[in-house]
Design a protein around this motif. Structure first.
Motif, PDB file in Angstrom:
ATOM      1  N   THR A   1       0.831  -1.208   0.000  1.00  0.00           N
ATOM      2  CA  THR A   1       0.000   0.000   0.000  1.00  0.00           C
ATOM      3  C   THR A   1       0.864   1.256   0.000  1.00  0.00           C
ATOM      4  O   THR A   1       0.584   2.217  -0.730  1.00  0.00           O
ATOM      5  N   VAL A   2       1.913   1.257   0.813  1.00  0.00           N
ATOM      6  CA  VAL A   2       2.834   2.393   0.825  1.00  0.00           C
ATOM      7  C   VAL A   2       3.453   2.579  -0.556  1.00  0.00           C
ATOM      8  O   VAL A   2       3.542   3.706  -1.073  1.00  0.00           O
ATOM      9  N   ARG A   3       3.880   1.504  -1.176  1.00  0.00           N
ATOM     10  CA  ARG A   3       4.507   1.608  -2.495  1.00  0.00           C
ATOM     11  C   ARG A   3       3.530   2.123  -3.547  1.00  0.00           C
ATOM     12  O   ARG A   3       3.905   2.891  -4.438  1.00  0.00           O
ATOM     13  N   THR A   4       2.267   1.716  -3.438  1.00  0.00           N
ATOM     14  CA  THR A   4       1.241   2.223  -4.354  1.00  0.00           C
ATOM     15  C   THR A   4       1.089   3.727  -4.211  1.00  0.00           C
ATOM     16  O   THR A   4       0.992   4.463  -5.209  1.00  0.00           O
ATOM     17  N   LEU A   5       1.092   4.215  -2.972  1.00  0.00           N
ATOM     18  CA  LEU A   5       1.002   5.654  -2.741  1.00  0.00           C
ATOM     19  C   LEU A   5       2.206   6.378  -3.324  1.00  0.00           C
ATOM     20  O   LEU A   5       2.071   7.388  -4.022  1.00  0.00           O
ATOM     21  N   VAL A   6       3.400   5.875  -3.019  1.00  0.00           N
ATOM     22  CA  VAL A   6       4.629   6.509  -3.505  1.00  0.00           C
ATOM     23  C   VAL A   6       4.631   6.560  -5.032  1.00  0.00           C
ATOM     24  O   VAL A   6       4.949   7.597  -5.642  1.00  0.00           O
ATOM     25  N   ASP A   7       4.256   5.468  -5.676  1.00  0.00           N
ATOM     26  CA  ASP A   7       4.235   5.413  -7.141  1.00  0.00           C
ATOM     27  C   ASP A   7       3.190   6.348  -7.734  1.00  0.00           C
ATOM     28  O   ASP A   7       3.313   6.775  -8.895  1.00  0.00           O
ATOM     29  N   ALA A   8       2.162   6.681  -6.928  1.00  0.00           N
ATOM     30  CA  ALA A   8       1.121   7.601  -7.379  1.00  0.00           C
ATOM     31  C   ALA A   8       1.466   9.063  -7.084  1.00  0.00           C
ATOM     32  O   ALA A   8       0.670   9.962  -7.364  1.00  0.00           O
ATOM     33  N   GLY A   9       2.642   9.303  -6.502  1.00  0.00           N
ATOM     34  CA  GLY A   9       3.060  10.677  -6.219  1.00  0.00           C
ATOM     35  C   GLY A   9       2.652  11.198  -4.872  1.00  0.00           C
ATOM     36  O   GLY A   9       2.798  12.393  -4.597  1.00  0.00           O
ATOM     37  N   ILE A  10       2.142  10.317  -4.002  1.00  0.00           N
ATOM     38  CA  ILE A  10       1.792  10.708  -2.634  1.00  0.00           C
ATOM     39  C   ILE A  10       3.017  10.503  -1.748  1.00  0.00           C
ATOM     40  O   ILE A  10       3.581   9.409  -1.712  1.00  0.00           O
ATOM     41  N   GLU A  11       3.426  11.528  -1.038  1.00  0.00           N
ATOM     42  CA  GLU A  11       4.592  11.402  -0.166  1.00  0.00           C
ATOM     43  C   GLU A  11       4.214  10.635   1.101  1.00  0.00           C
ATOM     44  O   GLU A  11       3.178  10.894   1.711  1.00  0.00           O
ATOM     45  N   VAL A  12       5.077   9.699   1.488  1.00  0.00           N
ATOM     46  CA  VAL A  12       4.844   8.889   2.677  1.00  0.00           C
ATOM     47  C   VAL A  12       5.984   9.115   3.666  1.00  0.00           C
ATOM     48  O   VAL A  12       7.156   8.951   3.315  1.00  0.00           O
TER      49      VAL A  12
ATOM     50  N   VAL B   1      11.151  -0.514   2.456  1.00  0.00           N
ATOM     51  CA  VAL B   1       9.745  -0.274   2.139  1.00  0.00           C
ATOM     52  C   VAL B   1       9.604   0.463   0.811  1.00  0.00           C
ATOM     53  O   VAL B   1       8.692   0.198   0.030  1.00  0.00           O
ATOM     54  N   GLY B   2      10.512   1.422   0.549  1.00  0.00           N
ATOM     55  CA  GLY B   2      10.483   2.115  -0.728  1.00  0.00           C
ATOM     56  C   GLY B   2      10.059   3.566  -0.677  1.00  0.00           C
ATOM     57  O   GLY B   2       9.585   4.117  -1.678  1.00  0.00           O
ATOM     58  N   THR B   3      10.249   4.236   0.468  1.00  0.00           N
ATOM     59  CA  THR B   3       9.943   5.666   0.548  1.00  0.00           C
ATOM     60  C   THR B   3      11.197   6.491   0.223  1.00  0.00           C
ATOM     61  O   THR B   3      12.272   5.931  -0.006  1.00  0.00           O
ATOM     62  N   ASP B   4      11.050   7.824   0.230  1.00  0.00           N
ATOM     63  CA  ASP B   4      12.174   8.687  -0.162  1.00  0.00           C
ATOM     64  C   ASP B   4      13.091   9.057   0.995  1.00  0.00           C
ATOM     65  O   ASP B   4      13.988   9.883   0.836  1.00  0.00           O
ATOM     66  N   GLY B   5      12.867   8.463   2.178  1.00  0.00           N
ATOM     67  CA  GLY B   5      13.748   8.731   3.309  1.00  0.00           C
ATOM     68  C   GLY B   5      13.313   9.867   4.205  1.00  0.00           C
ATOM     69  O   GLY B   5      14.030  10.240   5.125  1.00  0.00           O
TER      70      GLY B   5
END
Length: 234
Positions: free
Chosen positions: A27-38, A56-60
């Motif tokens: 779910t987090v990755r789906t958000l990140v790929d959609a341009g939502i910052e996590v 997890v795959g966020t921008d840190g």
């Protein structure tokens, strides 16, 4: 429209045993790929958070040590609003007090912490709060359910969320926060929309705008699907 998500880690995207919910990661990755910052927000150390963000795959972008540190992206400046020296002095008082009762306090990862102090939950946090009050020490005691933390006044995940929002060019009203513990209350209140997962205690649920049906990571996934779909992920 919601443009960012701030989420607690332990007890929110993990279960009680700290096993991460794989559906929550997706779910987090789906958000990140959609341009939502996590933003991952935790009582954990920066080095722990960096490893978790990578996996997890966020921008840190993180909030660590319950708001005692925060940073915008891996290359951003680490902000340290907390005061570790004051927390350590308070810990020494607690250590002496409980040693007199035959209880040894175990510090957690002290060498990796910049702002707060964390130790094992082998004492009553209310008793620790009473000792802090009796000694008029400028710290507060937080029980996350996984550890006990000492923090200096003004430090919280909520305060860090507000500062990070500014650095991200967002308003807190454009952020959703999800959490499960007392250290998440200020974060839920600071965000535009605050969600408590079902396993959260009553005080945390009362601070939230909405409480999930599911617990732990299942509740996290439920909240994201419901509210980010309502506001259209772009």
């Amino acid at each position: 429209m919601l443009k960012a998500l701030v989420t607690d880690v332990d007890g929110t995207i993990t279960n009680r045993q700290r096993r991460i919910n794989t559906a929550a990661v997706e779910t987090v990755r789906t958000l990140v790929d959609a341009g939502i910052e996590v933003v991952l927000a935790s009582g954990n150390t920066v080095c722990f958070m960096d490893g978790l963000c990578k996996m997890v795959g966020t921008d840190g972008t993180i909030i660590g040590e319950n708001g005692g540190v925060y940073r915008r992206g891996y290359s951003g400046t680490l902000r340290v609003p907390g005061d570790k020296k004051t927390c350590l002095a308070a810990f020494d008082v607690l250590k002496d007090y409980f040693a007199g009762k035959g209880v040894e306090l175990e510090l957690y990862s002290a060498q990796y912490r910049f702002a707060d102090v964390a130790f094992a939950r082998n004492i009553d946090p209310d008793e620790a709060r009473a000792v802090i009050r009796d000694h008029d020490l400028p710290v507060r005691v937080l029980d996350t359910g996984f550890a006990i933390h000492l923090q200096t006044p003004g430090v919280s995940k909520g305060a860090a969320l507000a500062e990070l929002a500014r650095e991200m060019g967002l308003s807190p009203s454009e952020m959703m926060a999800i959490g499960d513990s007392e250290n998440d209350i200020e974060m839920l209140e600071a965000a535009g929309f605050g969600v408590a997962v079902r396993n959260a205690p009553a005080a945390v649920q009362a601070a939230a705008d909405w409480v999930t049906e599911g617990a732990y990571g299942d509740g996290f996934v439920e909240a994201v699907k419901k509210y980010f779909n309502d506001f259209e992920i772009r």
